[in-house]
Design a protein around this motif. Structure first.
Motif, PDB file in Angstrom:
ATOM      1  N   ARG A 106      -0.801  -4.027   6.842  1.00  0.00           N
ATOM      2  CA  ARG A 106      -0.715  -2.713   7.085  1.00  0.00           C
ATOM      3  C   ARG A 106       0.360  -2.150   8.045  1.00  0.00           C
ATOM      4  NH1 ARG A 106      -5.400  -0.089   4.636  1.00  0.00           N
ATOM      5  NH2 ARG A 106      -6.080  -1.594   3.078  1.00  0.00           N
ATOM      6  N   GLN A 107       1.281  -2.810   7.896  1.00  0.00           N
ATOM      7  CA  GLN A 107       2.651  -2.359   8.603  1.00  0.00           C
ATOM      8  C   GLN A 107       3.567  -1.609   7.588  1.00  0.00           C
ATOM      9  OE1 GLN A 107       2.675  -2.660  12.132  1.00  0.00           O
ATOM     10  NE2 GLN A 107       0.656  -3.342  12.028  1.00  0.00           N
ATOM     11  N   PRO A 108       4.637  -0.900   8.196  1.00  0.00           N
ATOM     12  CA  PRO A 108       5.431  -0.290   7.346  1.00  0.00           C
ATOM     13  C   PRO A 108       6.435  -1.071   6.799  1.00  0.00           C
ATOM     14  CG  PRO A 108       5.344   0.963   9.559  1.00  0.00           C
ATOM     15  CD  PRO A 108       4.485  -0.330   9.625  1.00  0.00           C
ATOM     16  N   ALA A 109       6.415  -1.230   5.260  1.00  0.00           N
ATOM     17  CA  ALA A 109       7.266  -1.952   4.550  1.00  0.00           C
ATOM     18  C   ALA A 109       8.595  -1.651   4.597  1.00  0.00           C
ATOM     19  CB  ALA A 109       6.384  -1.910   3.107  1.00  0.00           C
ATOM     20  N   ASP A 156       3.462   6.851   2.758  1.00  0.00           N
ATOM     21  CA  ASP A 156       3.841   5.889   3.685  1.00  0.00           C
ATOM     22  C   ASP A 156       3.701   4.390   2.892  1.00  0.00           C
ATOM     23  OD1 ASP A 156       4.283   7.431   5.798  1.00  0.00           O
ATOM     24  OD2 ASP A 156       1.972   7.399   6.236  1.00  0.00           O
ATOM     25  N   MET A 157       4.629   3.764   2.897  1.00  0.00           N
ATOM     26  CA  MET A 157       4.783   2.312   2.385  1.00  0.00           C
ATOM     27  C   MET A 157       4.127   1.301   3.308  1.00  0.00           C
ATOM     28  SD  MET A 157       5.365   2.258  -0.963  1.00  0.00           S
ATOM     29  CE  MET A 157       6.035   0.660  -1.017  1.00  0.00           C
ATOM     30  N   LEU A 158       3.190   0.505   3.071  1.00  0.00           N
ATOM     31  CA  LEU A 158       2.661  -0.586   4.062  1.00  0.00           C
ATOM     32  C   LEU A 158       2.636  -1.982   3.367  1.00  0.00           C
ATOM     33  CD1 LEU A 158      -0.302   1.411   5.564  1.00  0.00           C
ATOM     34  CD2 LEU A 158       2.276   1.458   6.451  1.00  0.00           C
ATOM     35  N   PHE A 205       0.764  -1.350  -0.014  1.00  0.00           N
ATOM     36  CA  PHE A 205       0.013  -0.161   0.068  1.00  0.00           C
ATOM     37  C   PHE A 205       0.739   1.212  -0.145  1.00  0.00           C
ATOM     38  CE2 PHE A 205      -2.487  -3.354   1.906  1.00  0.00           C
ATOM     39  CZ  PHE A 205      -3.404  -3.343   1.621  1.00  0.00           C
ATOM     40  N   VAL A 206       0.446   2.084  -0.734  1.00  0.00           N
ATOM     41  CA  VAL A 206       1.143   3.574  -0.879  1.00  0.00           C
ATOM     42  C   VAL A 206       0.139   4.492  -0.197  1.00  0.00           C
ATOM     43  CG1 VAL A 206       2.429   5.428  -2.055  1.00  0.00           C
ATOM     44  CG2 VAL A 206       2.459   3.010  -2.686  1.00  0.00           C
ATOM     45  N   ILE A 207       0.291   5.016   0.829  1.00  0.00           N
ATOM     46  CA  ILE A 207      -0.826   6.174   1.377  1.00  0.00           C
ATOM     47  C   ILE A 207      -0.033   7.480   1.053  1.00  0.00           C
ATOM     48  CG2 ILE A 207      -2.071   6.795   3.420  1.00  0.00           C
ATOM     49  CD1 ILE A 207      -2.363   3.819   2.427  1.00  0.00           C
ATOM     50  N   PHE A 208      -1.029   8.156   0.400  1.00  0.00           N
ATOM     51  CA  PHE A 208      -0.465   9.789  -0.133  1.00  0.00           C
ATOM     52  C   PHE A 208      -0.572  10.476   0.962  1.00  0.00           C
ATOM     53  CE2 PHE A 208      -2.430   8.624  -4.569  1.00  0.00           C
ATOM     54  CZ  PHE A 208      -1.316   7.521  -4.731  1.00  0.00           C
ATOM     55  N   SER A 209       0.679  11.264   1.164  1.00  0.00           N
ATOM     56  CA  SER A 209       0.788  12.305   2.166  1.00  0.00           C
ATOM     57  C   SER A 209       0.041  13.414   1.969  1.00  0.00           C
ATOM     58  CB  SER A 209       2.239  12.832   2.266  1.00  0.00           C
ATOM     59  OG  SER A 209       2.679  13.383   1.115  1.00  0.00           O
ATOM     60  N   ASN A 210      -0.253  14.018   0.659  1.00  0.00           N
ATOM     61  CA  ASN A 210      -1.269  15.144   0.576  1.00  0.00           C
ATOM     62  C   ASN A 210      -2.066  14.716  -0.750  1.00  0.00           C
ATOM     63  OD1 ASN A 210      -0.041  17.094   2.686  1.00  0.00           O
ATOM     64  ND2 ASN A 210       1.565  16.900   1.438  1.00  0.00           N
ATOM     65  N   PRO A 211      -3.139  14.065  -0.665  1.00  0.00           N
ATOM     66  CA  PRO A 211      -3.908  13.730  -1.490  1.00  0.00           C
ATOM     67  C   PRO A 211      -4.956  14.933  -2.018  1.00  0.00           C
ATOM     68  CG  PRO A 211      -5.042  12.854   0.279  1.00  0.00           C
ATOM     69  CD  PRO A 211      -3.564  13.514   0.695  1.00  0.00           C
ATOM     70  N   ASP A 212      -4.940  15.238  -3.493  1.00  0.00           N
ATOM     71  CA  ASP A 212      -5.552  16.364  -4.025  1.00  0.00           C
ATOM     72  C   ASP A 212      -5.653  16.157  -5.578  1.00  0.00           C
ATOM     73  OD1 ASP A 212      -3.262  17.021  -5.125  1.00  0.00           O
ATOM     74  OD2 ASP A 212      -2.954  18.762  -3.821  1.00  0.00           O
ATOM     75  N   GLU A 213      -6.242  17.004  -6.149  1.00  0.00           N
ATOM     76  CA  GLU A 213      -6.461  16.845  -7.712  1.00  0.00           C
ATOM     77  C   GLU A 213      -4.851  16.694  -8.373  1.00  0.00           C
ATOM     78  OE1 GLU A 213      -8.793  20.123  -9.263  1.00  0.00           O
ATOM     79  OE2 GLU A 213     -10.690  19.412  -8.139  1.00  0.00           O
ATOM     80  N   ALA A 214      -3.875  17.556  -7.809  1.00  0.00           N
ATOM     81  CA  ALA A 214      -2.588  17.424  -8.405  1.00  0.00           C
ATOM     82  C   ALA A 214      -2.091  15.765  -8.468  1.00  0.00           C
ATOM     83  CB  ALA A 214      -1.644  18.494  -7.704  1.00  0.00           C
ATOM     84  N   THR A 215      -2.510  15.297  -7.027  1.00  0.00           N
ATOM     85  CA  THR A 215      -1.897  13.910  -7.221  1.00  0.00           C
ATOM     86  C   THR A 215      -2.502  12.706  -8.126  1.00  0.00           C
ATOM     87  OG1 THR A 215      -3.498  13.764  -5.308  1.00  0.00           O
ATOM     88  CG2 THR A 215      -1.074  14.180  -4.605  1.00  0.00           C
TER      89      THR A 215
END
Length: 203
Positions: free
Chosen positions: A190-193, A184-186, A82-92
């Motif tokens: 759902r633990q840090p990769a 964040d890479m999980l 999983f890649v959890i985006f730090s600042n999700p918006d239209e740009a991402t």
């Protein structure tokens, strides 16, 4: 002592002895019957109890293995990162769409996920929405939606180790996406990769 009296006493003793033996036999037979009946009953019920115990042990074994991350996924299961985006918006979303085009991704309108062929098109890498799981908008066609907060990358483990090149591509794509979105890479739990996670996937 008169002989008749002695003979009477001897006869009485013999009769009492026979009566005692008969009483012992009478008392012993029901005990043996009860013991045989109990053994038969135990024999008839034991296989069912053993079967139930085996089923419980098998179930506990499966439940225990499902929580382990050191082993390869069970047959039919997939690796997941999983890649959890730090600042999700239209740009991402736009950057993700461009990245998918660059990787030659194709959209599955039924499952609502993207597929990347990698080194093994018969076993493509799946890109899905992590929130909610699996529901991905068609970014290549500009579908309107809420900003994507994170994605999951999934792939089936190879049946043969010589095909692990697809796992290398899979890990590289995940790392590239994590770096690009500063997310964040999980792992699948759902633990840090970590590098150990990637090494275990590549095999």
């Amino acid at each position: 002592m008169d002989n008749p009296l002695v003979a009477a006493l001897a006869l009485s003793s013999l009769v009492l002895g026979i009566a005692a033996i008969a009483l012992l036999i009478y008392l012993a037979l029901p005990h043996r019957r009860r013991k045989a009946s109990a053994a038969k009953h135990e024999k008839n019920t034991k296989p069912r109890d053993t079967s139930a115990s085996d089923n419980r042990q098998a179930q506990e074994s499966e439940e225990g293995d499902s929580g382990k991350t050191d082993k390869r996924p069970a047959k039919g299961k997939k690796y997941s990162l999983f890649v959890i985006f730090s600042n999700p918006d239209e740009a991402t979303d736009q950057r993700l769409a461009e990245w998918l085009k660059e990787k030659g991704a194709t959209f599955d309108p039924v499952k609502k996920v993207f597929h990347i062929d990698g080194e093994q098109p018969s076993n493509p890498i799946t890109i899905a929405n992590a929130f909610p799981p699996g529901d991905m908008p068609d970014l290549l066609r500009g579908e309107v939606h809420e900003p994507i907060r994170g994605i999951s990358l999934l792939v089936k483990p190879p049946l043969r180790k010589r095909r692990n090149q697809q796992m290398v591509v899979y890990v590289d794509l995940a790392k590239e996406m994590g770096k690009m979105f500063e997310g964040d890479m999980l792992d699948g739990d759902r633990q840090p990769a970590t590098e150990e996670t990637y090494a275990r996937i590549i095999g």
